[in-house]
Design an enzyme around this catalytic site. Structure first.
Site, PDB file in Angstrom:
ATOM      1  N   ASP A  97       0.871  -1.174   0.000  1.00 19.05           N
ATOM      2  CA  ASP A  97       0.000   0.000   0.000  1.00 19.05           C
ATOM      3  C   ASP A  97       0.910   1.225   0.000  1.00 19.05           C
ATOM      4  O   ASP A  97       1.678   1.426   0.950  1.00 19.05           O
ATOM      5  CB  ASP A  97      -0.863  -0.060   1.281  1.00 19.05           C
ATOM      6  CG  ASP A  97      -2.147   0.718   1.180  1.00 19.05           C
ATOM      7  OD1 ASP A  97      -2.117   1.816   0.609  1.00 19.05           O
ATOM      8  OD2 ASP A  97      -3.170   0.229   1.686  1.00 19.05           O
ATOM      9  N   ASP A 198      -2.940   4.838  -2.192  1.00 21.45           N
ATOM     10  CA  ASP A 198      -3.842   5.533  -1.281  1.00 21.45           C
ATOM     11  C   ASP A 198      -4.283   6.871  -1.874  1.00 21.45           C
ATOM     12  O   ASP A 198      -3.480   7.587  -2.474  1.00 21.45           O
ATOM     13  CB  ASP A 198      -3.094   5.762   0.046  1.00 21.45           C
ATOM     14  CG  ASP A 198      -4.011   6.221   1.152  1.00 21.45           C
ATOM     15  OD1 ASP A 198      -5.009   5.529   1.407  1.00 21.45           O
ATOM     16  OD2 ASP A 198      -3.723   7.263   1.774  1.00 21.45           O
ATOM     17  N   GLU A 262      -6.823   3.750  -5.224  1.00 17.65           N
ATOM     18  CA  GLU A 262      -7.987   4.059  -4.399  1.00 17.65           C
ATOM     19  C   GLU A 262      -8.555   5.350  -4.979  1.00 17.65           C
ATOM     20  O   GLU A 262      -8.165   6.457  -4.607  1.00 17.65           O
ATOM     21  CB  GLU A 262      -7.610   4.274  -2.931  1.00 17.65           C
ATOM     22  CG  GLU A 262      -8.862   4.401  -2.069  1.00 17.65           C
ATOM     23  CD  GLU A 262      -8.706   5.284  -0.835  1.00 17.65           C
ATOM     24  OE1 GLU A 262      -9.619   5.293  -0.018  1.00 17.65           O
ATOM     25  OE2 GLU A 262      -7.690   5.982  -0.702  1.00 17.65           O
ATOM     26  N   HIS A 324     -10.977  -1.714   4.678  1.00  9.93           N
ATOM     27  CA  HIS A 324     -10.684  -1.274   6.041  1.00  9.93           C
ATOM     28  C   HIS A 324     -11.303   0.082   6.390  1.00  9.93           C
ATOM     29  O   HIS A 324     -11.117   0.559   7.500  1.00  9.93           O
ATOM     30  CB  HIS A 324      -9.160  -1.212   6.208  1.00  9.93           C
ATOM     31  CG  HIS A 324      -8.550  -0.221   5.254  1.00  9.93           C
ATOM     32  ND1 HIS A 324      -8.506  -0.421   3.891  1.00  9.93           N
ATOM     33  CD2 HIS A 324      -7.989   0.995   5.461  1.00  9.93           C
ATOM     34  CE1 HIS A 324      -7.949   0.630   3.314  1.00  9.93           C
ATOM     35  NE2 HIS A 324      -7.619   1.499   4.239  1.00  9.93           N
ATOM     36  N   ASP A 325     -11.982   0.709   5.428  1.00  8.85           N
ATOM     37  CA  ASP A 325     -12.564   2.032   5.677  1.00  8.85           C
ATOM     38  C   ASP A 325     -14.087   2.009   5.775  1.00  8.85           C
ATOM     39  O   ASP A 325     -14.687   3.024   6.136  1.00  8.85           O
ATOM     40  CB  ASP A 325     -12.193   2.996   4.537  1.00  8.85           C
ATOM     41  CG  ASP A 325     -10.730   3.374   4.557  1.00  8.85           C
ATOM     42  OD1 ASP A 325     -10.133   3.404   5.656  1.00  8.85           O
ATOM     43  OD2 ASP A 325     -10.174   3.631   3.471  1.00  8.85           O
TER      44      ASP A 325
END
Ligand code: NOJ
Length: 526
Positions: A97, A198, A262, A324-325
């Protein structure tokens, strides 16, 4: 040969929550290595690890203090090398990531940048003078409050689209771009198969730092939440230059390294732009409208059709239901209803596009409900109880119904509480043909057996309300009854290869297919 990232399945895992090898209550990379057989048995092609660089953990790894090494708490560089090698032996690739939008405020670059107005790296970050005694403009942080913090010693403000501990880099600065070229190459040289990037849509800001305009009702994005459209603080068209540059670097490698963005955008035309022209930007760009859609066949089918229409020629969709968000899909999409969870997984693994499973998805793991005192996520800590934050989606993987859940040693306090490991765990699902895990594994196996299920064209078929059916390639059909009533789907011929109701596997169908409430099937035609 088909690119692995088109035909394969990617598995996202949160390293702190997967498996703890040293009994400190925090998952680590040796723990992941020890559990690779689970992933090989599931049949995934690649793992994406949430950030594992050294970090003060103001935002749990999304505040990076060193991009060129692995956090010692997670096992350090040696543990990553061992994981890459052990995963490789099982045919599994590793994706990291990358967090290019911001660093930690404790990264040496920022420490130098804030040391004085003349510091050599001052302009690696976005510094500006205040306006009328306040911040330089009206930009807001995604995590609440202004996106600017005043730095007393140097008398200027620095930008942070997230926490004040996450200062934004200045991507207009060629030195920053070169530094990241080096970071990409460092990990690619080391055998990393690619990166999840990200906030890929956000890294370049308006060069003039203009005020964001107010949001209005016609705004298709969720930026209304901030009362403004984030058209200057992020979402700048110049970001595409960066991705073209990174794609060229990815192409220097054999096999080509993969870039997954993302891309938190709500218009599919804008999403499509991240693939570039003639595949010269990202390989895959996450589809937020799909992720955040309600579980309604008509809405989903429209998003899929619009995505198929918007993506340029060679571009390939990517689908995900959890991360995870956001709240885990079994709870958010399926209200923890077992049959719905099975339908959702079946559609995720059979649409045209790369499926990304989030750890626990393969078990139907629900969102955990945590007490205020258990929270670790800065979002929950700031906004509880209005927003409990993201910890409920990040609790430890339940490996077995035993103290420590097979995640950590019995008696050790895990970094986040273990949710109900009695209700959902790997050990009890592994040998159970009717489990969610068996369903996920069998669907992934079927993708290999019937390549059209992985890479064949998608064509929606006409069906009754509450159902959704599509063809993949020439002879595969998928049908989902997403309602509480039985429904029939016509024009079907073949054999049910995998059904959410496993007692229907192997059933021959000719003509009309009756589906019970919340049933879904994959049919292979003659
Ligand atoms: C998006 C990440 O997915 C999220 O977890 C993080 O908090 C923000 N970016 C800031 O890096």
């Amino acid at each position: 040969m088909t690119d692995w990232w088109r035909s394969g399945v990617i598995y996202q895992l949160y390293p702190r929550s997967f498996a703890d090898s040293d009994g400190d209550g925090t998952g680590d990379l040796r723990g992941v290595t020890a559990r690779l057989d689970h992933l090989a048995g599931l049949g995934v092609d690649a793992i994406w690890l949430n950030p594992c660089f050294p970090s003060p953990n103001a935002d749990w790894g999304y505040d990076v203090a060193d991009y060129l090494s692995v956090d010692p708490e997670l096992g350090g560089d040696a543990a990553l090398d061992a994981l890459i090698a052990a995963a490789g032996e099982r045919g599994i690739r590793l994706l990291l990531d990358l967090v290019p939008n911001h660093t930690s405020d404790r990264h040496p670059w920022f420490e130098e940048s804030r040391s004085s107005r003349d510091a050599p790296r001052r302009d690696w970050y976005v510094w500006a003078d205040g306006r009328d005694g306040g911040p330089p403009n009206n930009w807001k942080s995604v995590f609440g409050g202004p996106a600017w913090t005043y730095d007393e010693p140097t008398g200027q403000w620095y930008l942070h689209n997230f926490l004040p501990e996450q200062p934004d880099l200045d991507w207009w600065n060629e030195d920053v771009r070169e530094a990241f070229d080096g970071i990409l190459r460092h990990w690619f040289d080391r055998g990393v198969a690619g990166f999840r990037i990200d906030v890929a849509h956000a890294i370049v800001k308006d060069a003039e730092l203009r005020d964001n305009p107010p949001a209005d009702e016609s705004d298709p994005s969720r930026t209304r939440r901030f009362g403004q459209r984030q058209v200057y603080s992020m979402n700048r068209p110049e970001v595409h230059d960066v991705f073209r540059r990174w794609r060229a670097i990815a192409q220097e490698y054999e096999p080509e390294r993969v870039l997954i963005g993302e891309t938190w955008v709500f218009e599919l035309e804008r999403l499509a732009r991240f693939y570039g022209e003639g595949s010269d930007e990202l390989h895959l760009a996450f589809n937020v409208p799909f992720l955040l859609s309600p579980f309604e066949p008509e809405t989903l089918a429209e998003i899929v059709a619009a995505t198929e229409a918007a993506l340029p020629g060679e571009a390939w969709p990517v689908w995900t239901l959890s991360n995870h968000d956001v709240i885990r899909f079994p709870t958010r999409w399926c209200t923890d209803h077992p049959a719905r969870i099975r339908c959702a997984l079946l559609l995720l693994l059979t649409l045209r596009g790369t499926p990304v499973l989030y750890y626990g998805d393969e078990l139907g793991m629900p969102q955990a409900r945590l007490a205020r005192s258990d929270l670790r996520d800065p979002v929950g800590l700031r906004h509880w109880p209005l927003d409990p934050g993201r910890d409920g989606a990040r609790t430890p993987m339940p490996w077995a119904d035993e103290p420590g859940a097979g995640f950590t040693e019995p008696g050790v306090r895990p970094w986040l509480p273990i949710a109900d490991a009695h209700a959902v765990n790997v050990a009890s699902q592994r040998g159970d043909r009717d489990s969610v895990l068996s369903l996920a594994r069998d669907l992934i196996t079927l993708r290999r057996e019937l390549p059209d299920l992985a890479t064949g064209a998608y064509e929606r078929l006409p069906t009754h309300e509450g159902t959704w059916a599509w063809r993949r390639g020439e002879r595969i059909m998928v049908a989902v009854n997403a309602c509480d009533e039985p429904r029939a789907v016509g024009g079907v011929r073949g054999t049910i290869r995998v059904a959410t109701d496993r007692s229907r596997d192997g059933e021959g169908v000719s003509g009309e297919l009756a589906l019970g409430p919340w049933q879904a099937v994959v049919i292979a035609g003659p």
